[in-house]
Each structure stands twice: as structure tokens, then as C-alpha cells.
Design a protein around this motif. Structure first.
Motif, PDB file in Angstrom:
ATOM      1  N   VAL A  47       0.819  -1.205   0.000  1.00 27.45           N
ATOM      2  CA  VAL A  47       0.000   0.000   0.000  1.00 27.45           C
ATOM      3  C   VAL A  47       0.853   1.256   0.000  1.00 27.45           C
ATOM      4  O   VAL A  47       0.471   2.294  -0.545  1.00 27.45           O
ATOM      5  CB  VAL A  47      -0.947   0.004   1.228  1.00 27.45           C
ATOM      6  CG1 VAL A  47      -1.807   1.262   1.241  1.00 27.45           C
ATOM      7  CG2 VAL A  47      -1.820  -1.240   1.226  1.00 27.45           C
ATOM      8  N   GLY A  48       2.054   1.182   0.595  1.00 28.09           N
ATOM      9  CA  GLY A  48       2.906   2.357   0.705  1.00 28.09           C
ATOM     10  C   GLY A  48       3.766   2.635  -0.504  1.00 28.09           C
ATOM     11  O   GLY A  48       4.510   3.624  -0.528  1.00 28.09           O
ATOM     12  N   ALA A  49       3.672   1.804  -1.541  1.00 28.63           N
ATOM     13  CA  ALA A  49       4.491   2.006  -2.738  1.00 28.63           C
ATOM     14  C   ALA A  49       4.048   3.252  -3.486  1.00 28.63           C
ATOM     15  O   ALA A  49       2.928   3.731  -3.334  1.00 28.63           O
ATOM     16  CB  ALA A  49       4.380   0.788  -3.647  1.00 28.63           C
ATOM     17  N   ALA A  50       4.954   3.778  -4.318  1.00 25.94           N
ATOM     18  CA  ALA A  50       4.635   4.975  -5.098  1.00 25.94           C
ATOM     19  C   ALA A  50       3.406   4.732  -5.967  1.00 25.94           C
ATOM     20  O   ALA A  50       2.538   5.594  -6.107  1.00 25.94           O
ATOM     21  CB  ALA A  50       5.834   5.361  -5.960  1.00 25.94           C
ATOM     22  N   ILE A  51       3.334   3.547  -6.572  1.00 24.50           N
ATOM     23  CA  ILE A  51       2.168   3.148  -7.350  1.00 24.50           C
ATOM     24  C   ILE A  51       1.734   1.781  -6.828  1.00 24.50           C
ATOM     25  O   ILE A  51       2.228   0.741  -7.277  1.00 24.50           O
ATOM     26  CB  ILE A  51       2.481   3.065  -8.854  1.00 24.50           C
ATOM     27  CG1 ILE A  51       2.998   4.398  -9.376  1.00 24.50           C
ATOM     28  CG2 ILE A  51       1.222   2.661  -9.636  1.00 24.50           C
ATOM     29  CD1 ILE A  51       3.363   4.386 -10.850  1.00 24.50           C
ATOM     30  N   PRO A  52       0.815   1.747  -5.858  1.00 25.58           N
ATOM     31  CA  PRO A  52       0.361   0.464  -5.305  1.00 25.58           C
ATOM     32  C   PRO A  52      -0.306  -0.394  -6.372  1.00 25.58           C
ATOM     33  O   PRO A  52      -1.106   0.107  -7.168  1.00 25.58           O
ATOM     34  CB  PRO A  52      -0.653   0.884  -4.225  1.00 25.58           C
ATOM     35  CG  PRO A  52      -0.316   2.308  -3.923  1.00 25.58           C
ATOM     36  CD  PRO A  52       0.159   2.887  -5.217  1.00 25.58           C
ATOM     37  N   VAL A  53       0.046  -1.674  -6.401  1.00 28.36           N
ATOM     38  CA  VAL A  53      -0.519  -2.580  -7.397  1.00 28.36           C
ATOM     39  C   VAL A  53      -1.094  -3.816  -6.711  1.00 28.36           C
ATOM     40  O   VAL A  53      -0.811  -4.101  -5.553  1.00 28.36           O
ATOM     41  CB  VAL A  53       0.544  -3.008  -8.438  1.00 28.36           C
ATOM     42  CG1 VAL A  53       1.018  -1.813  -9.243  1.00 28.36           C
ATOM     43  CG2 VAL A  53       1.712  -3.715  -7.758  1.00 28.36           C
ATOM     44  N   PHE A  54      -1.904  -4.547  -7.467  1.00 27.77           N
ATOM     45  CA  PHE A  54      -2.498  -5.780  -6.960  1.00 27.77           C
ATOM     46  C   PHE A  54      -1.413  -6.822  -6.667  1.00 27.77           C
ATOM     47  O   PHE A  54      -0.273  -6.698  -7.111  1.00 27.77           O
ATOM     48  CB  PHE A  54      -3.496  -6.335  -7.969  1.00 27.77           C
ATOM     49  CG  PHE A  54      -4.739  -5.501  -8.136  1.00 27.77           C
ATOM     50  CD1 PHE A  54      -5.523  -5.163  -7.038  1.00 27.77           C
ATOM     51  CD2 PHE A  54      -5.135  -5.040  -9.394  1.00 27.77           C
ATOM     52  CE1 PHE A  54      -6.677  -4.399  -7.181  1.00 27.77           C
ATOM     53  CE2 PHE A  54      -6.289  -4.277  -9.553  1.00 27.77           C
ATOM     54  CZ  PHE A  54      -7.054  -3.946  -8.440  1.00 27.77           C
ATOM     55  N   ARG A  55      -1.793  -7.889  -6.002  1.00 27.37           N
ATOM     56  CA  ARG A  55      -0.853  -8.886  -5.492  1.00 27.37           C
ATOM     57  C   ARG A  55      -0.309  -9.852  -6.557  1.00 27.37           C
ATOM     58  O   ARG A  55       0.623 -10.602  -6.293  1.00 27.37           O
ATOM     59  CB  ARG A  55      -1.532  -9.715  -4.400  1.00 27.37           C
ATOM     60  CG  ARG A  55      -1.885  -8.935  -3.130  1.00 27.37           C
ATOM     61  CD  ARG A  55      -2.673  -9.821  -2.190  1.00 27.37           C
ATOM     62  NE  ARG A  55      -3.019  -9.177  -0.926  1.00 27.37           N
ATOM     63  CZ  ARG A  55      -2.300  -9.233   0.181  1.00 27.37           C
ATOM     64  NH1 ARG A  55      -1.147  -9.899   0.181  1.00 27.37           N
ATOM     65  NH2 ARG A  55      -2.705  -8.643   1.298  1.00 27.37           N
ATOM     66  N   GLY A  56      -0.898  -9.869  -7.740  1.00 28.34           N
ATOM     67  CA  GLY A  56      -0.479 -10.825  -8.757  1.00 28.34           C
ATOM     68  C   GLY A  56      -1.367 -12.057  -8.762  1.00 28.34           C
ATOM     69  O   GLY A  56      -2.140 -12.287  -7.825  1.00 28.34           O
ATOM     70  N   LYS A  57      -1.245 -12.866  -9.804  1.00 28.83           N
ATOM     71  CA  LYS A  57      -2.116 -14.032  -9.980  1.00 28.83           C
ATOM     72  C   LYS A  57      -2.046 -14.988  -8.792  1.00 28.83           C
ATOM     73  O   LYS A  57      -3.079 -15.347  -8.205  1.00 28.83           O
ATOM     74  CB  LYS A  57      -1.743 -14.774 -11.266  1.00 28.83           C
ATOM     75  CG  LYS A  57      -2.558 -16.045 -11.503  1.00 28.83           C
ATOM     76  CD  LYS A  57      -2.292 -16.636 -12.875  1.00 28.83           C
ATOM     77  CE  LYS A  57      -0.893 -17.210 -12.995  1.00 28.83           C
ATOM     78  NZ  LYS A  57      -0.690 -17.881 -14.307  1.00 28.83           N
ATOM     79  N   MET A  58      -0.849 -15.413  -8.441  1.00 22.86           N
ATOM     80  CA  MET A  58      -0.708 -16.359  -7.344  1.00 22.86           C
ATOM     81  C   MET A  58      -0.725 -15.652  -5.994  1.00 22.86           C
ATOM     82  O   MET A  58      -1.156 -16.240  -4.987  1.00 22.86           O
ATOM     83  CB  MET A  58       0.579 -17.156  -7.508  1.00 22.86           C
ATOM     84  CG  MET A  58       0.669 -17.930  -8.822  1.00 22.86           C
ATOM     85  SD  MET A  58      -0.830 -18.883  -9.246  1.00 22.86           S
ATOM     86  CE  MET A  58      -0.866 -20.069  -7.903  1.00 22.86           C
TER      87      MET A  58
END
Length: 324
Positions: A47-58
């Protein structure tokens, strides 16, 4: 996929083709969410990343199994994606159908949320990626085969959830063994022919003396059709004809050039595009789909390409010839 950078232009171009249905490819595994990061933290990798992204497929699957995914947050994100689709569509029309990126939408618990969100927005058609017997997984790696079988088992359970919510789906799904280099006119024709033959065998095995079928009915596409035992029957004006609906999954596109910035590649994951997106596989699928020989093969098989609103794509005639 409304989370994609080109979503607005893609919906606009698709909407300009009057005969084209436009579906929603829901996504909670790659790229950034539609909701603010602070409102869906359980869906994100950092959540704290510059551009928060989803967790990925697995990563999403692991977090779900561990109980770390908030279904309330999932509901909020999926609802936001449907609403964004409506905002992007020139006529504000709802999606004709929906499915999930990397098949997340059939996961246990998740499918209930998906069904509720889609039904609440009047979306009535959804993909059920259940492995058809005609697709032999012997030629794929053991890892891929295990993943596909897992998805298929989840899809079979999700189908009941979707049906209870009034969502329709095709009776058969194909595409696990037609990806990338495995895609060919011959392979597609062979699978469709097998689906048609399986449909006729199922009809014979389940038939009563009065012509009914023993298995439970699934939702019919229109009031003019009646679905019995998973086989859509045409109105009485066309007696003796049986319909079988099939969805074919493809990934047509162009390869992502090497060195493309992560923000412009795939779904925007920090690691950039995956191997499939950078290979010639998507281009190959596009070439097969636009090959005149495929159109001819479908005509020879008697295939009727339909729209999701019909949920009727294929017909098998009672004459003995297979129109898969």
C-alpha cells in the motif's frame, strides 16, 4: 479491462461497431485498482508504494486462502470497475458479459461477490471456464495442467452460484489448449467438432421417452427458447434441432517490445510485461483468428457465431451431421 491505460479509447472504438458486444474483464490481480489504495489495502501488494498494485495471480490466491483478502474491499473494487465501464461507454450501456482476469472470478467466496455485483448492475452473462473433456491437457506442462484443473473445479462450483444469481453462461468453454503456438485452425475445428459430438451423446444418454432430459435446466437466453438439461432448444418453428453454446477464449494482440517501460507494458506491474506478452504468441493467435481458412472451417462445421445476449453460438442438428 477498465484498469488499463487505454481503456477509454478501447471502449470508444468497440462501441462504434454496432454488432460488437463489449464485456468487462474484471481485474484484481495485476496493475493498479480503480479505488484509492487506502480503501482496498487487502487487495494490494504494498500500500505504501509509489504506485500500489495488486498482489499478482498467485499472490491474490495465496492471500485469499490465508484469509487476508477483505471481501468487502473486493466488492467495492469490482463495483467501481463496473461503474467506470458505464462512465467510459459512450451510451453508458452496461457490459454485455463479464469475466475475471486470470480466472480469479471463480475462486471460492470470490464468485459470490462477483455474482452479487454483476446482478446488481444488470449484467446477466458471465464466463464459466470449466474444462471440457475434449481438451486434453497431456501436452501441457504438469504445472499448467494442475492449475487449469484447479480452475475448472472452482468454475464448476461457481456455476451454481452464478445460476442462483440469475447469471447465464455458455454450456461449454474452450481455450486451455489453444493458447499461443498451440492455436491453429485445425485445433479449433477439432475441438468444436468434439463438443458437438459430446452434446449429441449427452442428449441420447439423458433422454426420456418424451424427449426430455434428466439433468437440471440452466437459465434460458430468451423467452422464445427453452433450456432443458443444459441444451438450448430452438422454438417449435425449427423442430428437431438442438443448440449447444460454446465460448472460445483467445488472447489476440501484438508482442510488447523488449525494453518497454513497466508502466506501459501489460497491466503496469513493476516487473513489466510477462513472457507471454513479450512473445509472438498473441500475434500468432491474432493471425489464426483472421485467417480466411478459419471462417471457412466454421462454415463447414455449421457454426453460428452469436452474441452474448443470445448465449447461442452453435447448433447440432438431429440429422447426424455435427454443427458444433
Amino acid at each position: 479491462m477498465v484498469t488499463g491505460a487505454s481503456a477509454a479509447s478501447a471502449v470508444g472504438q468497440a462501441a462504434a461497431v454496432s454488432a460488437l458486444d463489449i464485456g468487462l474483464h474484471m481485474n484484481v490481480t495485476e496493475g493498479a485498482p480503480v479505488c484509492t489504495a487506502s480503501s482496498v489495502p487487502s487487495l494490494l501488494r504494498d500500500v505504501g508504494a509509489a504506485i500500489p498494485v495488486f498482489r499478482g495471480k498467485m499472490g491474490f490466491r495465496a492471500a485469499l486462502a490465508a484469509g487476508h483478502i477483505s471481501l468487502a474491499e473486493l466488492r467495492a473494487e469490482l463495483d467501481a470497475q463496473v461503474r467506470l465501464f458505464l462512465a467510459l461507454h459512450p451510451a453508458h450501456a452496461r457490459p454485455s458479459h463479464a469475466d475475471g482476469h486470470q480466472h480469479f472470478h471463480v475462486l471460492p467466496g470470490v464468485c459470490d461477490v462477483v455474482a452479487d455485483v454483476l446482478a446488481s448492475h444488470g449484467v446477466r452473462h458471465v464466463r464459466v471456464p470449466e474444462l471440457h473433456p475434449s481438451e486434453d491437457l497431456c501436452a501441457v506442462s504438469a504445472e499448467r495442467a494442475a492449475f487449469y484443473r484447479g480452475i475448472s473445479e472452482q468454475a464448476a462450483a461457481a456455476r451454481r452460484v452464478f445460476e442462483a444469481a440469475g447469471l447465464h453462461s455458455t454450456q461449454a468453454f474452450l481455450g486451455y489448449t489453444t493458447m499461443g503456438a498451440d492455436c491453429s485452425v485445425e485445433r479449433i475445428s477439432s475441438l468444436l467438432r468434439s463438443v458437438g459430438q459430446c452434446g449429441m451423446a449427452e442428449e441420447k444418454e439423458g433422454a426420456h421417452a418424451d424427449g426430455g432430459l434428466t439433468s437440471e435446466a440452466t437459465p434460458a437466453a430468451t423467452s422464445a427458447s427453452m433450456t432443458v438439461g443444459g441444451v438450448l432448444r430452438l422454438p417449435s418453428t425449427l423442430p428437431g434441432c438442438r443448440w449447444r453454446t460454446v465460448e472460445l477464449m483467445f488472447h489476440p494482440g501484438l508482442p510488447v517490445p523488449a525494453g518497454t517501460p513497466a508502466a506501459e507494458a501489460g497491466c503496469g506491474q513493476p516487473e513489466g510485461a510477462d513472457e507471454f506478452a513479450m512473445s509472438a504468441d498473441r500475434q500468432h493467435e491474432l493471425d489464426v483468428l483472421t485467417d480466411p481458412r478459419l471462417r471457412q472451417a466454421l462454415q463447414d462445421l455449421g457454426v453460428r457465431v452469436g452474441r452474448w445476449r443470445d448465449t447461442v453460438i452453435a447448433c447440432e442438428a438431429s440429422t447426424g451431421s455435427v454443427e458444433a
